[in-house]
Write a protein that holds these residues in place. Structure first.
Motif, PDB file in Angstrom:
ATOM      1  N   CYS A 104      38.277  24.526  85.245  1.00 12.50           N
ATOM      2  CA  CYS A 104      37.566  24.693  83.981  1.00 12.50           C
ATOM      3  C   CYS A 104      38.570  24.532  82.839  1.00 12.50           C
ATOM      4  O   CYS A 104      39.343  25.439  82.541  1.00 12.50           O
ATOM      5  CB  CYS A 104      36.896  26.067  83.919  1.00 12.50           C
ATOM      6  N   LEU A 105      38.564  23.344  82.240  1.00  9.63           N
ATOM      7  CA  LEU A 105      39.470  23.064  81.127  1.00  9.63           C
ATOM      8  C   LEU A 105      38.812  23.439  79.811  1.00  9.63           C
ATOM      9  O   LEU A 105      37.601  23.233  79.622  1.00  9.63           O
ATOM     10  CB  LEU A 105      39.835  21.574  81.100  1.00  9.63           C
ATOM     11  N   ILE A 106      39.609  23.971  78.893  1.00  7.85           N
ATOM     12  CA  ILE A 106      39.140  24.278  77.543  1.00  7.85           C
ATOM     13  C   ILE A 106      40.108  23.633  76.550  1.00  7.85           C
ATOM     14  O   ILE A 106      41.321  23.619  76.765  1.00  7.85           O
ATOM     15  CB  ILE A 106      39.020  25.805  77.304  1.00  7.85           C
ATOM     16  N   ASN A 107      39.531  23.073  75.501  1.00  6.03           N
ATOM     17  CA  ASN A 107      40.319  22.378  74.492  1.00  6.03           C
ATOM     18  C   ASN A 107      40.474  23.270  73.267  1.00  6.03           C
ATOM     19  O   ASN A 107      39.548  23.417  72.475  1.00  6.03           O
ATOM     20  CB  ASN A 107      39.633  21.056  74.113  1.00  6.03           C
ATOM     21  N   HIS A 108      41.649  23.857  73.126  1.00  7.20           N
ATOM     22  CA  HIS A 108      41.970  24.663  71.940  1.00  7.20           C
ATOM     23  C   HIS A 108      42.595  23.812  70.844  1.00  7.20           C
ATOM     24  O   HIS A 108      42.952  24.333  69.790  1.00  7.20           O
ATOM     25  CB  HIS A 108      42.942  25.797  72.305  1.00  7.20           C
ATOM     26  N   GLY A 109      42.740  22.519  71.102  1.00  4.38           N
ATOM     27  CA  GLY A 109      43.366  21.626  70.142  1.00  4.38           C
ATOM     28  C   GLY A 109      42.426  21.229  69.019  1.00  4.38           C
ATOM     29  O   GLY A 109      41.238  21.566  69.004  1.00  4.38           O
ATOM     30  N   ALA A 110      42.957  20.454  68.078  1.00  5.86           N
ATOM     31  CA  ALA A 110      42.197  20.013  66.912  1.00  5.86           C
ATOM     32  C   ALA A 110      41.500  18.677  67.144  1.00  5.86           C
ATOM     33  O   ALA A 110      40.643  18.275  66.355  1.00  5.86           O
ATOM     34  CB  ALA A 110      43.124  19.907  65.697  1.00  5.86           C
ATOM     35  N   GLU A 111      41.873  17.971  68.207  1.00  9.39           N
ATOM     36  CA  GLU A 111      41.324  16.643  68.497  1.00  9.39           C
ATOM     37  C   GLU A 111      40.584  16.651  69.840  1.00  9.39           C
ATOM     38  O   GLU A 111      40.931  17.421  70.732  1.00  9.39           O
ATOM     39  CB  GLU A 111      42.454  15.608  68.564  1.00  9.39           C
ATOM     40  N   PRO A 112      39.593  15.765  69.994  1.00 12.58           N
ATOM     41  CA  PRO A 112      38.962  15.627  71.319  1.00 12.58           C
ATOM     42  C   PRO A 112      40.018  15.233  72.358  1.00 12.58           C
ATOM     43  O   PRO A 112      40.985  14.542  72.040  1.00 12.58           O
ATOM     44  CB  PRO A 112      37.941  14.508  71.125  1.00 12.58           C
ATOM     45  N   PHE A 113      39.821  15.691  73.588  1.00 13.82           N
ATOM     46  CA  PHE A 113      40.746  15.386  74.669  1.00 13.82           C
ATOM     47  C   PHE A 113      39.977  14.700  75.793  1.00 13.82           C
ATOM     48  O   PHE A 113      38.952  15.207  76.247  1.00 13.82           O
ATOM     49  CB  PHE A 113      41.415  16.654  75.202  1.00 13.82           C
ATOM     50  N   THR A 114      40.461  13.541  76.217  1.00 13.93           N
ATOM     51  CA  THR A 114      39.774  12.773  77.255  1.00 13.93           C
ATOM     52  C   THR A 114      40.489  12.937  78.585  1.00 13.93           C
ATOM     53  O   THR A 114      41.707  12.760  78.675  1.00 13.93           O
ATOM     54  CB  THR A 114      39.689  11.285  76.860  1.00 13.93           C
ATOM     55  N   VAL A 115      39.693  13.265  79.607  1.00 18.55           N
ATOM     56  CA  VAL A 115      40.183  13.411  80.973  1.00 18.55           C
ATOM     57  C   VAL A 115      39.780  12.157  81.742  1.00 18.55           C
ATOM     58  O   VAL A 115      38.590  11.841  81.855  1.00 18.55           O
ATOM     59  CB  VAL A 115      39.579  14.658  81.650  1.00 18.55           C
TER      60      VAL A 115
END
Length: 156
Positions: A104-115
């Motif tokens: 379960c990945l969560i993106n705390h960053g400011a940009e979308p993250f692609t897996v």
């Protein structure tokens, strides 16, 4: 409690949607954790928006021996570079679980993250566990700390 002298054996079963990803492996001889890779369709990467989360399959089911657990932990590079981490870190895979190992990945960053398929998304750590006996008592022994919690010991 398992023996600490013998390394446990993890048995991985390749799932139908994973004909090609390598078995999880340690990146270096001194690595504590081995890498899990993303088993998402090659033509359908998963984009996690800022603040969003996604359950990503590893493409494997696993059997840990009794007395051991498999912990699913974040990769430091994803956290530092992108703000992406494992939401329930560390996730626990119990020795009697036989389903898909998901991350379960969560993106705390400011940009979308692609897996993308095959990306290294988490690391696995094998750790011994013991099941404790549960006993109800009417009182607990006294300690210097007592019931102080959540910052009660200070910052410095």
């Amino acid at each position: 409690m398992p023996s600490m002298t013998a390394a446990p054996t993890l048995r991985f079963m390749r799932l139908a949607d994973n004909p090609d990803l390598p078995l999880p492996e340690y990146a270096t001889p001194g690595a504590a954790g081995f890498d899990f890779r993303a088993c998402v369709p090659a033509d359908a990467p998963v984009t996690i928006p800022p603040g969003g989360r996604a359950l990503i399959s590893s493409g494997f089911a696993v059997a840990a021996p009794p007395g051991w657990e498999l912990q699913v932990r974040p990769r430091s590079g994803l956290a530092v570079k992108h703000g992406v981490t494992v939401a329930n870190a560390p996730g626990t895979v119990d020795s009697d679980y036989r389903g898909t190992v998901g991350v379960c990945l969560i993106n705390h960053g400011a940009e979308p993250f692609t897996v993308n398929r095959g990306d290294r998304i988490a690391q696995g750590i094998v750790a011994p566990v013991a099941q404790a006996a549960m006993v109800e008592v009417e009182s607990l022994d006294e300690t210097a700390r007592g019931a102080g919690g959540f910052g009660s010991t200070g910052v410095a």
